[in-house]
Design a protein around this motif. Structure first.
Motif, mmCIF file in Angstrom:
data_model
loop_
_atom_site.group_PDB
_atom_site.id
_atom_site.type_symbol
_atom_site.label_atom_id
_atom_site.label_comp_id
_atom_site.label_asym_id
_atom_site.label_seq_id
_atom_site.Cartn_x
_atom_site.Cartn_y
_atom_site.Cartn_z
ATOM 1 N N ARG A 54 0.847 -1.183 0.000
ATOM 2 C CA ARG A 54 0.000 0.000 0.000
ATOM 3 C C ARG A 54 0.882 1.232 0.000
ATOM 4 O O ARG A 54 1.931 1.264 0.623
ATOM 5 C CB ARG A 54 -0.919 0.030 1.229
ATOM 6 N N GLU A 55 0.413 2.257 -0.701
ATOM 7 C CA GLU A 55 1.137 3.519 -0.719
ATOM 8 C C GLU A 55 0.672 4.360 0.472
ATOM 9 O O GLU A 55 -0.395 4.170 1.017
ATOM 10 C CB GLU A 55 0.855 4.274 -2.028
ATOM 11 N N GLY A 56 1.485 5.337 0.840
ATOM 12 C CA GLY A 56 1.047 6.229 1.902
ATOM 13 C C GLY A 56 2.217 6.868 2.597
ATOM 14 O O GLY A 56 3.377 6.564 2.328
ATOM 15 N N GLY A 57 1.910 7.765 3.529
ATOM 16 C CA GLY A 57 2.950 8.480 4.250
ATOM 17 C C GLY A 57 3.479 7.680 5.411
ATOM 18 O O GLY A 57 3.138 6.524 5.622
ATOM 19 N N GLY A 58 4.338 8.319 6.193
ATOM 20 C CA GLY A 58 4.958 7.653 7.316
ATOM 21 C C GLY A 58 3.968 7.389 8.431
ATOM 22 O O GLY A 58 2.945 8.047 8.570
ATOM 23 N N ALA A 59 4.255 6.390 9.238
ATOM 24 C CA ALA A 59 3.376 6.022 10.340
ATOM 25 C C ALA A 59 3.496 7.026 11.472
ATOM 26 O O ALA A 59 4.535 7.626 11.687
ATOM 27 C CB ALA A 59 3.726 4.627 10.817
ATOM 28 N N GLN A 60 2.401 7.209 12.214
ATOM 29 C CA GLN A 60 2.383 8.138 13.332
ATOM 30 C C GLN A 60 2.557 7.415 14.664
ATOM 31 O O GLN A 60 3.028 8.001 15.620
ATOM 32 C CB GLN A 60 1.061 8.910 13.330
ATOM 33 N N GLY A 61 2.134 6.170 14.735
ATOM 34 C CA GLY A 61 2.246 5.419 15.970
ATOM 35 C C GLY A 61 3.551 4.660 16.021
ATOM 36 O O GLY A 61 4.579 5.132 15.537
ATOM 37 N N ALA A 62 3.522 3.463 16.594
ATOM 38 C CA ALA A 62 4.736 2.655 16.707
ATOM 39 C C ALA A 62 4.420 1.212 16.355
ATOM 40 O O ALA A 62 3.455 0.640 16.850
ATOM 41 C CB ALA A 62 5.299 2.737 18.132
ATOM 42 N N PHE A 63 5.230 0.668 15.487
ATOM 43 C CA PHE A 63 5.150 -0.743 15.127
ATOM 44 C C PHE A 63 6.265 -1.455 15.881
ATOM 45 O O PHE A 63 7.442 -1.202 15.651
ATOM 46 C CB PHE A 63 5.299 -0.892 13.617
ATOM 47 N N VAL A 64 5.878 -2.323 16.822
ATOM 48 C CA VAL A 64 6.845 -3.026 17.663
ATOM 49 C C VAL A 64 7.028 -4.436 17.122
ATOM 50 O O VAL A 64 6.096 -5.247 17.145
ATOM 51 C CB VAL A 64 6.364 -3.066 19.131
ATOM 52 N N LEU A 65 8.218 -4.717 16.635
ATOM 53 C CA LEU A 65 8.533 -6.008 16.034
ATOM 54 C C LEU A 65 9.375 -6.812 17.017
ATOM 55 O O LEU A 65 10.460 -6.381 17.416
ATOM 56 C CB LEU A 65 9.301 -5.807 14.729
ATOM 57 N N ILE A 66 8.855 -7.972 17.434
ATOM 58 C CA ILE A 66 9.585 -8.836 18.369
ATOM 59 C C ILE A 66 10.288 -9.916 17.567
ATOM 60 O O ILE A 66 9.649 -10.702 16.864
ATOM 61 C CB ILE A 66 8.633 -9.434 19.414
ATOM 62 N N VAL A 67 11.609 -9.929 17.639
ATOM 63 C CA VAL A 67 12.417 -10.840 16.844
ATOM 64 C C VAL A 67 13.351 -11.640 17.748
ATOM 65 O O VAL A 67 13.520 -11.340 18.925
ATOM 66 C CB VAL A 67 13.236 -10.079 15.777
ATOM 67 N N GLY A 68 13.974 -12.640 17.152
ATOM 68 C CA GLY A 68 14.914 -13.477 17.884
ATOM 69 C C GLY A 68 14.977 -14.844 17.256
ATOM 70 O O GLY A 68 14.123 -15.204 16.432
ATOM 71 N N PRO A 69 15.955 -15.640 17.609
ATOM 72 C CA PRO A 69 16.084 -16.971 17.021
ATOM 73 C C PRO A 69 14.938 -17.885 17.412
ATOM 74 O O PRO A 69 14.243 -17.646 18.408
ATOM 75 C CB PRO A 69 17.421 -17.478 17.587
ATOM 76 N N PHE A 129 8.028 1.808 7.953
ATOM 77 C CA PHE A 129 7.636 2.275 9.282
ATOM 78 C C PHE A 129 8.835 2.958 9.942
ATOM 79 O O PHE A 129 9.615 2.312 10.655
ATOM 80 C CB PHE A 129 7.174 1.106 10.149
ATOM 81 N N PRO A 130 9.000 4.261 9.741
ATOM 82 C CA PRO A 130 10.128 4.970 10.372
ATOM 83 C C PRO A 130 10.113 4.833 11.890
ATOM 84 O O PRO A 130 11.162 4.947 12.536
ATOM 85 C CB PRO A 130 9.920 6.430 9.935
ATOM 86 N N SER A 131 8.941 4.608 12.467
ATOM 87 C CA SER A 131 8.826 4.477 13.922
ATOM 88 C C SER A 131 9.007 3.037 14.392
ATOM 89 O O SER A 131 8.706 2.720 15.543
ATOM 90 C CB SER A 131 7.450 4.981 14.379
ATOM 91 N N GLY A 164 15.547 -10.660 9.363
ATOM 92 C CA GLY A 164 15.992 -10.328 8.026
ATOM 93 C C GLY A 164 15.153 -9.281 7.326
ATOM 94 O O GLY A 164 15.600 -8.676 6.349
ATOM 95 N N THR A 165 13.932 -9.045 7.807
ATOM 96 C CA THR A 165 13.055 -8.064 7.162
ATOM 97 C C THR A 165 13.188 -6.669 7.763
ATOM 98 O O THR A 165 12.577 -5.722 7.267
ATOM 99 C CB THR A 165 11.576 -8.489 7.267
ATOM 100 N N ILE A 166 13.978 -6.505 8.822
ATOM 101 C CA ILE A 166 14.032 -5.227 9.543
ATOM 102 C C ILE A 166 14.413 -4.051 8.644
ATOM 103 O O ILE A 166 13.736 -3.009 8.673
ATOM 104 C CB ILE A 166 14.974 -5.330 10.760
ATOM 105 N N PRO A 167 15.480 -4.136 7.838
ATOM 106 C CA PRO A 167 15.822 -2.960 7.010
ATOM 107 C C PRO A 167 14.688 -2.524 6.094
ATOM 108 O O PRO A 167 14.415 -1.316 5.951
ATOM 109 C CB PRO A 167 17.049 -3.444 6.220
ATOM 110 N N SER A 168 13.999 -3.484 5.473
ATOM 111 C CA SER A 168 12.895 -3.140 4.582
ATOM 112 C C SER A 168 11.699 -2.597 5.345
ATOM 113 O O SER A 168 11.034 -1.652 4.912
ATOM 114 C CB SER A 168 12.482 -4.363 3.757
ATOM 115 N N LEU A 169 11.402 -3.194 6.500
ATOM 116 C CA LEU A 169 10.282 -2.723 7.306
ATOM 117 C C LEU A 169 10.514 -1.295 7.790
ATOM 118 O O LEU A 169 9.580 -0.494 7.868
ATOM 119 C CB LEU A 169 10.058 -3.642 8.504
#
Length: 201
Positions: A8-23, A123-125, A114-119
């Motif tokens: 989807r197209e659109g501007g930057g996010a205003q809230g926060a996307f919290v991604l929990i990662v780990g092995p 989502f700048p936040s 592995g998706t963090i740089p693209s995400l």
């Protein structure tokens, strides 16, 4: 390395996307379940269910399942905010994630390092919670699942030691001990997000 694809197209996010990662075996799903029990009734906190092209299994991640054909159709219809491929499976995060974060909410999801740089481009936040576990404990957890050979476990342990680009807005939390210890650390970090962190109070 999986690469995220945006839908989807659109501007930057205003809230926060919290991604929990780990092995694998680091306790991501257990931690998310712990957090959901404490924050799940808050309308400003969204726990994001991934869609995966595998059968649902209570012993695995709590996720929505689709076969590959259905996933491809849903992808074409704009059902996902982000999709990627890893370990021979397709993964997708729902489009509702974009709306929730765009309105200033906090969204929490299980993710792939592995998706963090693209995400982060989308989502700048983006806030990354990276779980680490002592190698001996991680090996014991993987063996207890009984789903992998000794060789597979050795490969996962090696992957756990791999260096990843987590970005600047990331925190590493030790989940070798009781889940409540890691959970309280995550909630404390959410409180530190400023006005949006009030969701964790």
């Amino acid at each position: 390395m999986p690469v995220a694809k945006f839908h989807r197209e659109g501007g930057g996010a205003q809230g926060a996307f919290v991604l929990i990662v780990g092995p694998s075996g680091s306790g991501k799903d257990t931690l998310i379940a712990w957090l959901r029990e404490r924050l799940g009734d808050r309308p400003d906190v969204l726990f994001v269910r991934r869609t995966v092209t595998r059968h649902a299994d209570a012993a695995l991640e709590d996720h929505d399942s689709m076969d590959r054909d259905a996933f491809t159709r849903a992808e074409g219809e704009g059902a996902f905010a982000v999709t990627w491929q890893a370990h021979g499976l397709r993964y997708g995060l729902p489009a509702a994630l974009l709306d929730h974060v765009g309105k200033g909410g906090i969204a929490i999801a299980n993710g792939s390092r592995g998706t963090i740089p693209s995400l982060r481009e989308r989502f700048p936040s983006l806030v990354v919670i990276n779980l680490k576990v002592d190698s001996d404990i991680l090996a014991a957890r993987l063996a207890a699942r009984g789903r992998e050979s000794a060789e597979d476990i050795a490969e996962r342990l090696a992957r756990a030691e791999q260096a990843w680009d987590l970005g600047d807005n990331a925190v590493t939390i030790d989940n070798s001990g009781p889940i409540a210890r890691a959970g309280e650390a995550v909630i404390a970090h959410l409180r530190g997000l400023g006005g949006r962190g009030a969701a964790a109070q």
